[in-house]
Each structure stands twice: as C-alpha cells, then as structure tokens.
Scaffold this motif. Structure first.
Motif, PDB file in Angstrom:
ATOM      1  N   LEU A 421       0.843  -1.192   0.000  1.00 52.77           N
ATOM      2  CA  LEU A 421       0.000   0.000   0.000  1.00 52.77           C
ATOM      3  C   LEU A 421       0.876   1.238   0.000  1.00 52.77           C
ATOM      4  CD1 LEU A 421      -2.560  -0.999   2.808  1.00 52.77           C
ATOM      5  CD2 LEU A 421      -2.963  -1.087   0.336  1.00 52.77           C
ATOM      6  N   SER A 422       0.308   2.326  -0.549  1.00 60.72           N
ATOM      7  CA  SER A 422       0.999   3.603  -0.431  1.00 60.72           C
ATOM      8  C   SER A 422       0.842   4.111   0.996  1.00 60.72           C
ATOM      9  CB  SER A 422       0.409   4.616  -1.411  1.00 60.72           C
ATOM     10  OG  SER A 422      -0.919   4.963  -1.017  1.00 60.72           O
ATOM     11  N   ARG A 423       1.666   5.071   1.360  1.00 58.74           N
ATOM     12  CA  ARG A 423       1.614   5.588   2.720  1.00 58.74           C
ATOM     13  C   ARG A 423       0.263   6.222   3.009  1.00 58.74           C
ATOM     14  NH1 ARG A 423       6.302   8.192   6.308  1.00 58.74           N
ATOM     15  NH2 ARG A 423       5.033   8.900   8.062  1.00 58.74           N
ATOM     16  N   ARG A 424      -0.248   6.989   2.077  1.00 59.06           N
ATOM     17  CA  ARG A 424      -1.526   7.665   2.301  1.00 59.06           C
ATOM     18  C   ARG A 424      -2.655   6.660   2.484  1.00 59.06           C
ATOM     19  NH1 ARG A 424      -3.326  12.477  -1.617  1.00 59.06           N
ATOM     20  NH2 ARG A 424      -1.585  13.399  -0.463  1.00 59.06           N
ATOM     21  N   VAL A 425      -2.680   5.604   1.645  1.00 59.65           N
ATOM     22  CA  VAL A 425      -3.743   4.591   1.750  1.00 59.65           C
ATOM     23  C   VAL A 425      -3.612   3.829   3.063  1.00 59.65           C
ATOM     24  CG1 VAL A 425      -4.655   2.469   0.756  1.00 59.65           C
ATOM     25  CG2 VAL A 425      -4.020   4.376  -0.745  1.00 59.65           C
ATOM     26  N   LEU A 426      -2.374   3.473   3.432  1.00 57.24           N
ATOM     27  CA  LEU A 426      -2.172   2.750   4.694  1.00 57.24           C
ATOM     28  C   LEU A 426      -2.658   3.578   5.877  1.00 57.24           C
ATOM     29  CD1 LEU A 426      -1.061   0.443   6.429  1.00 57.24           C
ATOM     30  CD2 LEU A 426       1.167   1.607   6.388  1.00 57.24           C
ATOM     31  N   GLU A 427      -2.299   4.851   5.900  1.00 54.39           N
ATOM     32  CA  GLU A 427      -2.691   5.692   7.035  1.00 54.39           C
ATOM     33  C   GLU A 427      -4.203   5.850   7.105  1.00 54.39           C
ATOM     34  OE1 GLU A 427      -0.495   9.317   6.827  1.00 54.39           O
ATOM     35  OE2 GLU A 427       1.326   8.413   7.676  1.00 54.39           O
ATOM     36  N   THR A 428      -4.853   5.973   5.945  1.00 57.82           N
ATOM     37  CA  THR A 428      -6.310   6.106   5.933  1.00 57.82           C
ATOM     38  C   THR A 428      -6.979   4.833   6.438  1.00 57.82           C
ATOM     39  OG1 THR A 428      -6.227   7.650   4.065  1.00 57.82           O
ATOM     40  CG2 THR A 428      -8.321   6.554   4.490  1.00 57.82           C
TER      41      THR A 428
END
Length: 499
Positions: A421-428
């Motif tokens: 996952l990208s960082r933004r998707v993981l954090e969301t």
C-alpha cells in the motif's frame, strides 16, 4: 567563625591534651574532596592535626555521609555482608570500619549501640499470589530496615479477630482489613496501623493499594492494540476494588467512543467463594455481547470463570472473546486453557511502601491518613488476548509488524515494506480500523516500553533510549515530555516514590 569547642589537642605531651573548649585551637587550612575537612593547630604546643583525628572517620577515603551511614549500621549490630550490600561497599572495607568502631565507639556516643526490636502484627491471607507478593515486599523492607519481630495471623476474609489481639503489647500493625469486626478490634489497640486493602474501614489510618485507574488504563490500551471495539467488565458489586476497577474501565472506554458492557453478579456471597458464582448468568451475558469483545475480569479468579464459561459455550478465546485478568497469579494463569493474560499489580511495592509508612509511624513521625496509589507493573500477555480483531487483513499485518518491532527503531517506511500500500492509503485504512495512525502506534509502544524501564529498572536514560528504538536521547526525552507532561527523570522519581 568555626566552633571548635568539641575538639581537643591529641599531643600527649601538650599541657592542654584532651581539654575541650579552652580556646587553644585554630583552623589552619582545609583538605580532602571539596576541601570539606579542616586542619587544626594547637596554639599551646604548635601541633597540627586533622579534625578527624581520634574518630572512626580518620583515614577514611569515602565521603562523610557514606562513612556515617556505614558506621551507624555497624553500631546497630548489622552484619558485614548486610552493611556491604546496603552501602555498595566491599566487605573488606566494611570490616576495616568495623574495627575502627570497635576501637573508637566511645567517641561517637550519638550512635545507638543496638536498635530496638519492634513487634509488628501482620493480618493478611496467603491464599493467593497478590497477598504473598505483598508479604514479600514487607519482608524486603524488614531485611533492609529492621529488626522487626513479626506476629503473623493468617486472616481470611470475614473471619473474627484473634483473641490475643486485645491484650497484645506490640508496636504496630499491617493489615488487610475487609470486615468491620477486624477493623474495630485493630482500632481499639491504639497502635499505629497501615491498611493494605481499599475498603478504607479505618479512614483515620494511611492506606496503600494498587491504582485502579492505571489498571484500567493498561487494560484499555492492551485490548485496543488488539483491534477490539467492544468491551466488557466482569466484577462483583459492593467490593470496593472491583467497583473502582469497573467504573474506571468503563469511563476510559467511553472516552474513546465505545460502550462498555458491565456484568454484575446479583447473588451476594463472600468473595472467597469465587468459584461458586452463577455461571448460568455469566453465560447469558456472554451470549448477549457483540463479538469480538475484550473482557476485563476484576481479578484473575473472575477472568478464569469467564474462560470456563466460554469453554462450556464453545465460544472461541481469544478470537471471539479476549479475556484479561488482574493480579497475574502466574501459576493459575499458566494452567488456564488458554493461558490467561493478566495485569501485574506491583504487590511487592505495596507491601514495601506500607512497611515504610508503618516504620515512620512507629518512630513517632506524623504520617497523614492518605491513600497511596501504587502503579501496576504492566500487562503479562498470554494466549487469552493473542489476537488482532481487525477485518482489514493488511492493516492487521501492519499492526502485528509494529507490535513485534516497534522498539527496533522502525519507521512507517519500514511498515510499508511488508504491506503493498501507499503511505496515504495505509494511514487512511489504519485510522479507520484502529482510530490512530501507524506512526502513533509505534510511538505508543515505545512510550509504554520507556515507562516500564523507568519504573522497574535503574537503567540510564541513554540505555533506555537505545532499548526503546531511539537513536538520539534528546529526541526521546522531548517526545516523552510532549506525550506525558513529564521528563523521563521526573516520571521515574514520581513513580518510584509511589512504588
């Protein structure tokens, strides 16, 4: 102007030899560490000598406070090994000072030649690990600061006070008072008393007990880290420490936006008959709970009953119901099926601190009737809470990786290496699943580790920083102060004083 009236000239040929306060002495200089020691000169015979001449301090290379502490313990009658252990000195050094005392004890009359043996009564049961650990804490204090002569009374809950108490000529009492009859009998002795229960049947006496809010906080954090969103508490109404733990747990769960389902048994009976509760009622309660759910038992015995009911209902632990106890009776917890996770309550510190307070009271010091709260040591995780109740498998994988490696200096970029996952998707997705970011998950685990090291060890801050995954001590201290409101040193001092 230096007061030299208690010194005298040591020159045997001087006319003023051995005479104090005759005005023949003056200070000619200072020497030693910090130049704290004075060189004296006799005007009559012109002899120069150290102010330590003729005392056990003469020739000592240690600082005055350490020497005086060693001498006091020797004069009290303590053994060489014990004095060495308490002072951090080699036994040969202690032996040398003991010889000095034997030769010069007449020159230090302010020191007691033998400490009075204090008679102390203990009213505690030994049927469970918490009480036994409390007794271990009392024993540790007595070994370091005694001597005490102990009169022990095995005291189960609800039993009558022993007949000998009314006529006992003792110095103090340590008791776990959980019934009015015992409390009245102890109060009528008129002796110094420290209570190690939280019933507060003698509010005029100091009390030492585990901190129920910190117990609840550890429980909530532990169950949240497992990804749980439903919570329950199983306790005994009317028992003060059970009520306090339950209300604290429910309040903290409410603060994070979740509901806490409380089970309160309706049959009033002695807590000692903990295996005879209404398991049918507990079964109905467990069936009614949303799953998966994390349940905190008021004590290990209560949590074990929840495990038994789950087993009878074929409810999977920990996948459907995660169970957490309090007290960490390691034998019972390890024998449970599955083994029971539990919060360790620092009972040793409870006993040690209670003994310290009683010692002060027996010495005539004014000890206020406050409740001293002792911080629990932490959660001992076992199989009963070994789950990650998260529907999102990638977030579950990420959280498990963080739990396993948080104190190895990992960052979010390292987590991204094990999830596609990208960082933004993981954090969301991470925030949606557990309510906080991957970075915060790492920091939470690091802070918990730092607190455990500060409270339970004497490791330096630099070593703690390394073991907690920080490359820079200053950054660890800054982050700790930001998150807790205390510097690491302040937190250690604050919690060591409690413990």
């Amino acid at each position: 102007m230096d007061n030299l009236s208690h010194f005298c000239c040591w020159n045997s040929e001087c006319p003023d030899n051995g005479k104090k306060g005759v005005g023949n002495l003056s200070v000619t200089g200072r020497y030693g560490p910090g130049r704290e020691r004075r060189m004296l000169r006799c005007r009559t015979c012109k002899t120069r000598f150290s102010e330590r001449k003729g005392t056990p301090l003469f020739g000592a290379h240690l600082d005055s406070l350490t020497v005086e502490s060693v001498l006091e313990r020797i004069v009290e009658g303590r053994g060489i090994r014990e004095v060495g252990r308490l002072s951090g000195l080699h036994r040969d050094t202690v032996t040398r000072y003991r010889r000095l005392v034997e030769n010069n004890v007449g020159s230090i009359p302010q020191l007691k030649r033998k400490r009075k043996v204090l008679n102390v009564a203990l009213f505690l049961e030994t049927s469970h690990s918490y009480a036994r650990e409390t007794l271990h804490g009392i024993r540790s204090y007595v070994r370091e600061h005694g001597p005490w002569k102990i009169r022990f009374s095995e005291q189960g809950r609800g039993v009558e006070p022993p007949p000998w108490l009314a006529h006992w000529k003792g110095d103090g009492i340590l008791a776990r008072m959980e019934n009015d009859r015992l409390a009245r009998a102890i109060d009528e002795t008129g002796l110094p008393v420290v209570d190690v229960s939280c019933y507060r049947l003698l509010p005029s006496m100091p009390s030492v007990e585990p901190d129920p809010l910190e117990i609840a906080r550890l429980a909530v954090d532990h169950l949240l880290e497992r990804g749980l969103k439903h919570f329950g508490f199983c306790g005994v109404p009317g028992v003060p420490w059970s009520d306090l733990r339950g209300s604290s747990f429910a309040r903290l769960v409410a603060e994070i936006g979740h509901d806490c389902h409380l089970y309160r048994r309706t049959v009033v009976q002695p807590i000692s008959s903990s295996w005879n509760i209404d398991k049918t009622a507990i079964a109905r309660w467990i069936r009614s709970l949303p799953k998966p759910v994390g349940i905190l038992g008021a004590w290990d015995g209560c949590a074990l009953q929840v495990l038994e009911v789950c087993r009878n209902l074929n409810v999977a632990v920990p996948d459907e119901v995660a169970v957490l106890g309090v007290d960490d009776d390691d034998l019972l917890c390890d024998l449970a099926d599955p083994s029971l996770s539990s919060i360790k309550c620092s009972a040793h510190q409870v006993g040690y601190h209670a003994a310290s307070l009683l010692d002060q009271m027996m010495a005539g010091k004014d000890v206020p009737p406050d409740i001293a709260m002792v911080r629990p040591a932490g959660v001992v995780a076992r199989q009963s809470t070994d789950l990650l109740a998260i529907d999102d498998q990638l977030v579950s994988d990420a959280l498990r990786f963080i739990r396993d490696h948080a104190c190895e200096g990992i960052q979010v970029c390292d987590v991204l290496k094990i999830v596609p996952l990208s960082r933004r998707v993981l954090e969301t997705r991470f925030k949606t699943a557990v309510g906080y970011s991957p970075h915060e998950a790492i920091v939470r685990l690091q802070l918990r580790t730092i607190k455990e090291f500060l409270t339970e060890t004497d490791l330096s801050l630099a070593t703690i920083a390394t073991k907690s995954g920080f490359n820079h001590l200053n950054y660890m201290c800054k982050l700790f102060k930001q998150k807790t409101g205390f510097t690491p040193g302040e937190f250690r001092a604050r919690n060591r004083s409690k413990n």
